[in-house]
Write a protein that holds these residues in place. Sequence first.
Motif, PDB file in Angstrom:
ATOM      1  N   ILE A 270      64.473  25.728  44.859  1.00 54.02           N
ATOM      2  CA  ILE A 270      63.653  24.665  45.622  1.00 54.02           C
ATOM      3  C   ILE A 270      64.789  23.677  46.206  1.00 54.02           C
ATOM      4  N   THR A 271      64.068  23.152  47.311  1.00 50.57           N
ATOM      5  CA  THR A 271      64.590  22.087  47.981  1.00 50.57           C
ATOM      6  C   THR A 271      63.870  20.821  47.789  1.00 50.57           C
ATOM      7  N   VAL A 272      64.366  19.845  47.064  1.00 52.54           N
ATOM      8  CA  VAL A 272      63.809  18.438  47.012  1.00 52.54           C
ATOM      9  C   VAL A 272      64.249  17.453  47.881  1.00 52.54           C
ATOM     10  N   PRO A 273      63.455  16.895  48.763  1.00 51.03           N
ATOM     11  CA  PRO A 273      63.761  15.729  49.506  1.00 51.03           C
ATOM     12  C   PRO A 273      63.622  14.529  48.916  1.00 51.03           C
ATOM     13  N   ALA A 274      64.153  13.322  49.455  1.00 49.36           N
ATOM     14  CA  ALA A 274      64.112  11.928  48.985  1.00 49.36           C
ATOM     15  C   ALA A 274      64.866  11.089  49.977  1.00 49.36           C
ATOM     16  N   GLU A 275      64.252   9.932  49.673  1.00 49.74           N
ATOM     17  CA  GLU A 275      65.006   8.603  50.440  1.00 49.74           C
ATOM     18  C   GLU A 275      66.395   8.508  50.445  1.00 49.74           C
ATOM     19  N   SER A 276      67.075   8.727  49.110  1.00 53.47           N
ATOM     20  CA  SER A 276      68.385   8.543  48.753  1.00 53.47           C
ATOM     21  C   SER A 276      68.692   9.240  47.520  1.00 53.47           C
ATOM     22  N   TYR A 277      70.014   9.530  47.421  1.00 50.50           N
ATOM     23  CA  TYR A 277      70.278  10.522  46.021  1.00 50.50           C
ATOM     24  C   TYR A 277      70.078   9.489  45.006  1.00 50.50           C
TER      25      TYR A 277
END
Length: 320
Positions: A270-277
């Motif tokens: 799965i690829t999980v996106p976000a605003e920052s690490y």
Amino acid sequence: MQLLLLLQAGGGATASELARELEVSVRTVYRDVEALSAAGVPVYSEPGRGGGVRLIDGYRTRLTGLTSDEADAVLLAGLPGAAADLGLGTVLATAQLKMLAALPPELRGRATRIAERVHIDMPGWFQRPDEAPALATVADALWHDRRLAITYRRRDRTVHRTLDPLGLVMKAGTWYLIARDDADIRSYRASRIATAVPTGESFTRPAAFDLAEHWRTAAEEFARSMLRVSAQCRISTDHLSLLRLMNDPAAVREALASTGTPDADGWADITVPAESYEVLAHALLPLGEHIEVLSPPELRATMTATAAAVLARYRGPTAP
């Protein structure tokens, strides 16, 4: 009554348009038009191109057809706080008084109890509404299609813009101005408008502009634009629902859409996106042992170090 109010509000429409709006057949529309005419309502039909069903100019009906639930809904539709922000508080109060006066006596008493029993507070908990001192000026220019010269506070500087105001949107208690800047249509947070001065010029609104549709599209694009980083992970498909702990609907939707085919053990890529690490680490940690970060290496190291620190904390001496 619904047909009559549609004609009164819209000035007329074709039978097909009315049938679509009312979710009935064209035959039913014509039958109802005949019934209205027989009841003394000055309604007529014009055949041919440009024709349709219309009321005689100037005709108005009293709201004697409202049910009690409909009367309640009309009074709930106005938000006093929002109207006051836009300089329309007195206008709204007057309109509601006129509507109450038009209601039959048996509904008037029930409708007036709405304000005693329901209050709408738009901002979330622990949030104070933004102060937007220029909002009334912006709203006045919006009503009259007048161009505005504004000064707008960005994070690092103040800019000057000449705008055509196209709409105002309230999102979670915060006002946003949707305006045309040359050929571009942009969103401006009303509380950051330091000054707003009418230029004295009028403008023509774009005929195809739909405020609700524009806001929906712009909000989705903004949410996606905030997802600047992503992590490759493995997740137990039995616990995919835990992704909702991330509390970011756009990120959750993109992550779920990227879920691969589960292996024999029920795990999937799965690829999980976000605003920052940093945000991503805090979002994934509540999933515990049900997810594993594969890359980037720095995020995997952060997850490892945090898990080790938690383990050390709980293995340490018990507090007295």
